[in-house]
Design a protein around this motif. Structure first.
Motif, mmCIF file in Angstrom:
data_model
loop_
_atom_site.group_PDB
_atom_site.id
_atom_site.type_symbol
_atom_site.label_atom_id
_atom_site.label_comp_id
_atom_site.label_asym_id
_atom_site.label_seq_id
_atom_site.Cartn_x
_atom_site.Cartn_y
_atom_site.Cartn_z
ATOM 1 N N MET A 148 -51.555 75.161 27.783
ATOM 2 C CA MET A 148 -51.182 73.983 28.549
ATOM 3 C C MET A 148 -50.543 74.412 29.855
ATOM 4 S SD MET A 148 -48.513 70.902 27.675
ATOM 5 C CE MET A 148 -49.613 69.892 26.715
ATOM 6 N N ARG A 149 -51.009 73.836 30.928
ATOM 7 C CA ARG A 149 -50.441 74.117 32.251
ATOM 8 C C ARG A 149 -49.296 73.146 32.517
ATOM 9 N NH1 ARG A 149 -53.600 77.895 34.503
ATOM 10 N NH2 ARG A 149 -55.655 78.117 33.613
ATOM 11 N N PHE A 150 -48.404 73.562 33.418
ATOM 12 C CA PHE A 150 -47.262 72.709 33.749
ATOM 13 C C PHE A 150 -47.723 71.334 34.254
ATOM 14 C CE2 PHE A 150 -44.988 76.743 33.737
ATOM 15 C CZ PHE A 150 -43.812 76.383 33.087
ATOM 16 N N ARG A 151 -48.833 71.280 34.992
ATOM 17 C CA ARG A 151 -49.330 70.008 35.532
ATOM 18 C C ARG A 151 -49.709 69.028 34.426
ATOM 19 N NH1 ARG A 151 -54.263 73.149 36.986
ATOM 20 N NH2 ARG A 151 -55.730 72.694 35.322
ATOM 21 N N ALA A 199 -43.296 66.634 32.081
ATOM 22 C CA ALA A 199 -42.362 66.733 33.212
ATOM 23 C C ALA A 199 -43.042 67.349 34.436
ATOM 24 C CB ALA A 199 -41.148 67.550 32.804
ATOM 25 N N ALA A 200 -44.334 67.122 34.583
ATOM 26 C CA ALA A 200 -45.089 67.713 35.692
ATOM 27 C C ALA A 200 -44.505 67.340 37.046
ATOM 28 C CB ALA A 200 -46.556 67.288 35.612
ATOM 29 N N ASP A 201 -43.952 66.140 37.165
ATOM 30 C CA ASP A 201 -43.395 65.699 38.447
ATOM 31 C C ASP A 201 -42.075 66.390 38.778
ATOM 32 O OD1 ASP A 201 -42.069 64.399 36.370
ATOM 33 O OD2 ASP A 201 -41.780 62.549 37.514
ATOM 34 N N GLN A 202 -41.526 67.139 37.811
ATOM 35 C CA GLN A 202 -40.260 67.853 38.035
ATOM 36 C C GLN A 202 -40.486 69.342 38.316
ATOM 37 O OE1 GLN A 202 -37.604 67.012 34.748
ATOM 38 N NE2 GLN A 202 -38.367 64.922 34.631
ATOM 39 N N VAL A 203 -41.733 69.729 38.416
ATOM 40 C CA VAL A 203 -42.102 71.127 38.628
ATOM 41 C C VAL A 203 -42.698 71.261 40.028
ATOM 42 C CG1 VAL A 203 -43.569 72.995 37.797
ATOM 43 C CG2 VAL A 203 -42.525 71.437 36.173
ATOM 44 N N GLY A 204 -42.282 72.291 40.739
ATOM 45 C CA GLY A 204 -42.780 72.519 42.091
ATOM 46 C C GLY A 204 -44.270 72.783 42.125
ATOM 47 N N GLU A 256 -40.061 79.064 33.062
ATOM 48 C CA GLU A 256 -39.368 77.889 32.554
ATOM 49 C C GLU A 256 -39.654 76.656 33.394
ATOM 50 O OE1 GLU A 256 -37.833 78.001 29.632
ATOM 51 O OE2 GLU A 256 -38.469 80.081 29.583
ATOM 52 N N GLY A 257 -40.588 76.762 34.338
ATOM 53 C CA GLY A 257 -40.943 75.611 35.139
ATOM 54 C C GLY A 257 -40.117 75.460 36.398
ATOM 55 N N CYS A 258 -39.261 76.412 36.657
ATOM 56 C CA CYS A 258 -38.410 76.290 37.835
ATOM 57 C C CYS A 258 -38.908 77.150 38.990
ATOM 58 C CB CYS A 258 -36.977 76.669 37.476
ATOM 59 S SG CYS A 258 -36.840 78.343 36.834
ATOM 60 N N GLY A 259 -40.001 77.862 38.805
ATOM 61 C CA GLY A 259 -40.547 78.681 39.874
ATOM 62 C C GLY A 259 -39.826 80.001 40.068
#
Length: 135
Positions: A32-35, A39-44, A69-72
């Motif tokens: 699964m990708r972050f998109r 919470a896709a809208d909270q990931v850069g 962790e999705g924070c880049g």
């Protein structure tokens, strides 16, 4: 109860799992990708196509992975542990070791030891430490 290793990659989880699937007889069971997450809208934007969670069936177990962790932020490479593949035949151990060593770093060349027909340690090109062992 079951224990599953969970590896944090620095952006190449999909590439690593595809490599393991092609070369180690593994099967990607989930990716699964972050998109695609809740919470896709909270990931850069730099993380949208990165892997939020993946599962790889390998050698009777499940290896899990992510690109962070999705924070880049970059994640630390794996240290202080090795994934161990116990292989029945020395020729198969040598084949797997060579594949994992390609673009990686050999820590201990694969060879016969007092406890194994073949044993070697390598950090693959994705930063994952492996031990290959033939009893």
């Amino acid at each position: 109860m079951r224990m599953n290793p969970y590896l944090h990659f620095g952006g190449d989880c999909a590439e690593a799992f595809a490599f393991y699937e092609r070369n180690l007889g593994a099967r990607v069971a989930a990716m699964m990708r972050f998109r695609d997450g809740p919470a896709a809208d909270q990931v850069g934007p730099e993380m949208q196509d990165k892997i939020m969670h993946a599962e790889l069936e390998l050698a009777g177990g499940v290896l899990m992975g992510t690109d962070g962790e999705g924070c880049g932020q970059p994640v630390a490479r794996v240290t202080g542990v090795h994934l161990v593949l116990n292989v029945a035949e020395p020729s198969e151990a040598e084949r797997l070791f060579a594949l994992l060593a390609e673009g990686g770093t050999v820590e201990m060349p694969i060879e016969e030891t007092f406890w194994a027909k073949r044993f070697g340690t390598v950090v693959d090109r994705f930063g994952v430490p492996w031990m290959i062992n033939t009893d």
